[in-house]
Design a protein around this motif. Structure first.
Motif, PDB file in Angstrom:
ATOM      1  N   GLY A 160      33.098 -19.392  -3.380  1.00  0.00           N
ATOM      2  CA  GLY A 160      33.073 -19.550  -4.825  1.00  0.00           C
ATOM      3  C   GLY A 160      32.176 -20.661  -5.313  1.00  0.00           C
ATOM      4  N   THR A 161      31.762 -21.550  -4.423  1.00  0.00           N
ATOM      5  CA  THR A 161      30.883 -22.669  -4.765  1.00  0.00           C
ATOM      6  C   THR A 161      29.761 -22.708  -3.732  1.00  0.00           C
ATOM      7  OG1 THR A 161      32.425 -24.085  -3.543  1.00  0.00           O
ATOM      8  CG2 THR A 161      32.656 -24.044  -5.939  1.00  0.00           C
ATOM      9  N   LEU A 162      28.852 -21.776  -3.844  1.00  0.00           N
ATOM     10  CA  LEU A 162      27.852 -21.542  -2.799  1.00  0.00           C
ATOM     11  C   LEU A 162      26.992 -22.766  -2.527  1.00  0.00           C
ATOM     12  CD1 LEU A 162      26.737 -19.355  -0.904  1.00  0.00           C
ATOM     13  CD2 LEU A 162      25.196 -18.652  -2.750  1.00  0.00           C
ATOM     14  N   GLY A 163      26.637 -23.516  -3.582  1.00  0.00           N
ATOM     15  CA  GLY A 163      25.783 -24.677  -3.385  1.00  0.00           C
ATOM     16  C   GLY A 163      24.477 -24.294  -2.720  1.00  0.00           C
ATOM     17  N   LEU A 164      24.101 -24.995  -1.664  1.00  0.00           N
ATOM     18  CA  LEU A 164      22.864 -24.674  -0.949  1.00  0.00           C
ATOM     19  C   LEU A 164      23.113 -23.761   0.245  1.00  0.00           C
ATOM     20  CD1 LEU A 164      20.971 -28.077  -1.112  1.00  0.00           C
ATOM     21  CD2 LEU A 164      20.952 -26.150  -2.693  1.00  0.00           C
ATOM     22  N   GLY A 165      24.317 -23.225   0.352  1.00  0.00           N
ATOM     23  CA  GLY A 165      24.591 -22.184   1.340  1.00  0.00           C
ATOM     24  C   GLY A 165      24.944 -22.638   2.726  1.00  0.00           C
ATOM     25  N   ARG A 221      19.766 -18.549  -1.848  1.00  0.00           N
ATOM     26  CA  ARG A 221      19.199 -17.228  -1.539  1.00  0.00           C
ATOM     27  C   ARG A 221      18.122 -17.345  -0.461  1.00  0.00           C
ATOM     28  NH1 ARG A 221      18.981 -12.468  -4.410  1.00  0.00           N
ATOM     29  NH2 ARG A 221      19.789 -13.412  -6.324  1.00  0.00           N
ATOM     30  N   GLU A 222      17.291 -18.385  -0.566  1.00  0.00           N
ATOM     31  CA  GLU A 222      16.255 -18.607   0.452  1.00  0.00           C
ATOM     32  C   GLU A 222      16.885 -18.921   1.803  1.00  0.00           C
ATOM     33  OE1 GLU A 222      13.404 -21.548  -0.650  1.00  0.00           O
ATOM     34  OE2 GLU A 222      13.031 -20.683  -2.628  1.00  0.00           O
ATOM     35  N   ARG A 223      17.887 -19.785   1.797  1.00  0.00           N
ATOM     36  CA  ARG A 223      18.519 -20.203   3.046  1.00  0.00           C
ATOM     37  C   ARG A 223      19.208 -19.039   3.747  1.00  0.00           C
ATOM     38  NH1 ARG A 223      22.180 -25.618   3.870  1.00  0.00           N
ATOM     39  NH2 ARG A 223      22.452 -25.447   6.127  1.00  0.00           N
ATOM     40  N   LEU A 224      19.799 -18.140   2.958  1.00  0.00           N
ATOM     41  CA  LEU A 224      20.564 -17.027   3.534  1.00  0.00           C
ATOM     42  C   LEU A 224      19.739 -15.754   3.693  1.00  0.00           C
ATOM     43  CD1 LEU A 224      23.917 -17.560   1.572  1.00  0.00           C
ATOM     44  CD2 LEU A 224      23.316 -18.382   3.858  1.00  0.00           C
ATOM     45  N   ALA A 225      18.440 -15.838   3.405  1.00  0.00           N
ATOM     46  CA  ALA A 225      17.572 -14.655   3.521  1.00  0.00           C
ATOM     47  C   ALA A 225      17.616 -14.011   4.904  1.00  0.00           C
ATOM     48  CB  ALA A 225      16.137 -15.036   3.151  1.00  0.00           C
ATOM     49  N   PRO A 226      17.723 -14.790   5.999  1.00  0.00           N
ATOM     50  CA  PRO A 226      17.779 -14.161   7.326  1.00  0.00           C
ATOM     51  C   PRO A 226      18.961 -13.208   7.515  1.00  0.00           C
ATOM     52  CG  PRO A 226      17.249 -16.494   7.531  1.00  0.00           C
ATOM     53  CD  PRO A 226      17.623 -16.265   6.113  1.00  0.00           C
ATOM     54  N   GLY A 241      19.898 -11.023   5.311  1.00  0.00           N
ATOM     55  CA  GLY A 241      19.606  -9.783   4.598  1.00  0.00           C
ATOM     56  C   GLY A 241      20.690  -9.382   3.614  1.00  0.00           C
ATOM     57  N   GLY A 242      21.039  -8.080   3.668  1.00  0.00           N
ATOM     58  CA  GLY A 242      22.007  -7.537   2.727  1.00  0.00           C
ATOM     59  C   GLY A 242      23.442  -7.952   2.974  1.00  0.00           C
ATOM     60  N   ARG A 243      23.676  -8.773   3.984  1.00  0.00           N
ATOM     61  CA  ARG A 243      25.049  -9.242   4.238  1.00  0.00           C
ATOM     62  C   ARG A 243      25.477 -10.306   3.239  1.00  0.00           C
ATOM     63  NH1 ARG A 243      24.977 -11.450  10.052  1.00  0.00           N
ATOM     64  NH2 ARG A 243      27.173 -11.890   9.531  1.00  0.00           N
ATOM     65  N   ALA A 244      24.517 -10.927   2.540  1.00  0.00           N
ATOM     66  CA  ALA A 244      24.818 -11.963   1.555  1.00  0.00           C
ATOM     67  C   ALA A 244      24.579 -11.416   0.153  1.00  0.00           C
ATOM     68  CB  ALA A 244      23.959 -13.193   1.797  1.00  0.00           C
ATOM     69  N   HIS A 245      25.543 -11.604  -0.724  1.00  0.00           N
ATOM     70  CA  HIS A 245      25.466 -11.133  -2.110  1.00  0.00           C
ATOM     71  C   HIS A 245      25.592 -12.338  -3.027  1.00  0.00           C
ATOM     72  CE1 HIS A 245      26.212  -7.115  -0.412  1.00  0.00           C
ATOM     73  NE2 HIS A 245      27.142  -7.723   0.325  1.00  0.00           N
ATOM     74  N   PHE A 246      24.796 -12.370  -4.087  1.00  0.00           N
ATOM     75  CA  PHE A 246      24.722 -13.559  -4.928  1.00  0.00           C
ATOM     76  C   PHE A 246      25.067 -13.241  -6.380  1.00  0.00           C
ATOM     77  CE2 PHE A 246      22.650 -15.962  -1.608  1.00  0.00           C
ATOM     78  CZ  PHE A 246      21.997 -14.989  -0.872  1.00  0.00           C
TER      79      PHE A 246
END
Length: 328
Positions: A39-44, A73-78, A80-85
């Motif tokens: 709920g508080t993604l911050g820098l991931g 979003r940049e940090r979690l790009a590896p 792929g579609g497993r991360a939703h923002f």
């Protein structure tokens, strides 16, 4: 809804370091193929740890701060579609999950407070280190009133109450009085001006023995008021348990005593058995505990982490595992 952390200011700006990363991962115990909410993604940082630890898992990440969300979003790009923002308040998590067509999450995480990203940029107005505009909004494009409004427009009584309650500041009356007197001459426009006024309001003896900057509690109080942080937490806690299946886990990291107290009380209430009045000799409510509290006391950072990240000093982690559905 657009489908697209958090520390205290006891120390000067430092680079972003996730708080209690090992302990948080252990509390959530993510499993392969699970669904998780941050709920508080911050820098991931925490989100990356969850996705790395659980192959095939997915994570829904929320943040009010658009800049932080873009960096996450940049940090979690590896992954792929497993991360939703989602760019939204964490109290609106149910809307995000419904948009994803998720009916449950196997784990949920909150890391409450202000992130290093926000503290370290003077133009965000969170910090009394350096000088910047009196903003303090986690979402600068929300249209909500900034800290400037609180400092320059709120009554003496409301300002004093805010600083005393949310900042737990014993000098709240003196600070509010100095602020009101100063703004009658000219608006208070910057963090530097406000910090100097608060320092001036402190009695010399208090300044001499203060372990932190005199403005610490006042800035904390204003930030919490501007962003309705206690209201956000209350609304989240009222809803989250229904979204966890049996075996699902919730982990919450707080940095403020009022927030920690709210989390502790909610978790204890969920873990209660019988709720009958004491004078009733035999239980008639038949209430069963809904969660198991994972730690008797809150988990806090050890010396190794504090050496790397001093801001973790006031962090407290509490976690529960759901063991039963609420009675209909």
């Amino acid at each position: 809804m657009a489908h697209v952390k958090q520390d205290t200011e006891d120390h000067a700006p430092a680079r972003h370091v996730p708080v209690l990363p090992v302990e948080t991962l252990e509390a959530l115990s993510p499993r392969a193929g699970g669904r998780y909410l941050d709920g508080t993604l911050g820098l991931g940082g925490h989100a990356a740890a969850v996705l790395s630890a659980a192959p095939g898992s997915e994570l829904c990440g929320l943040d009010r701060d658009g800049q932080a969300l873009a960096l996450a979003r940049e940090r979690l790009a590896p992954f792929g579609g497993r991360a939703h923002f989602f760019h939204c308040r964490y109290s609106r998590f149910a809307e995000a999950l419904k948009e994803l067509q998720w009916d449950r999450v196997n784990g949920a995480l909150l890391d409450i407070g202000v992130s290093s990203l926000q503290l370290d940029e003077n133009e965000r107005g969170f910090s009394f280190y350096g000088d910047g505009p009196l903003d303090m909004r986690m979402d600068q494009h929300s249209g909500e009133q900034s800290a400037w409004h609180w400092v320059n427009r709120e009554s003496f009584a409301r300002l004093k109450e805010c600083i005393a309650t949310l900042g737990e500041e014993p000098q709240a009356g003196r600070i509010a009085r100095v602020i009101v007197e100063a703004r009658q001459k000219a608006p208070i426009d910057s963090t530097g001006e406000l910090a100097a006024l608060v320092e001036k309001a402190y009695p010399p003896a208090w300044r001499a023995r203060a372990r932190r900057h005199p403005a610490t509690r006042t800035f904390q109080a204003l930030r919490m008021a501007v962003n309705d942080e206690l209201g956000e937490l209350r609304r989240f806690l009222d809803e989250i348990l229904a979204w966890l299946p049996v075996g699902g886990r919730l982990a919450v990291i707080t940095f403020h005593s009022l927030e920690d107290r709210m989390v502790k009380q909610a978790m204890r209430r969920w873990a209660e058995g019988c709720r009958c009045p004491r004078h009733v000799p035999v239980c008639v409510c038949h209430h069963q505990p809904e969660v198991r509290i994972l730690h008797k006391k809150p988990v806090q950072a050890g010396p190794d982490e504090l050496a790397v990240n001093p801001r973790a000093g006031s962090a407290k982690l509490r976690a529960v595992e759901k063991i039963a559905e609420a009675a209909a």
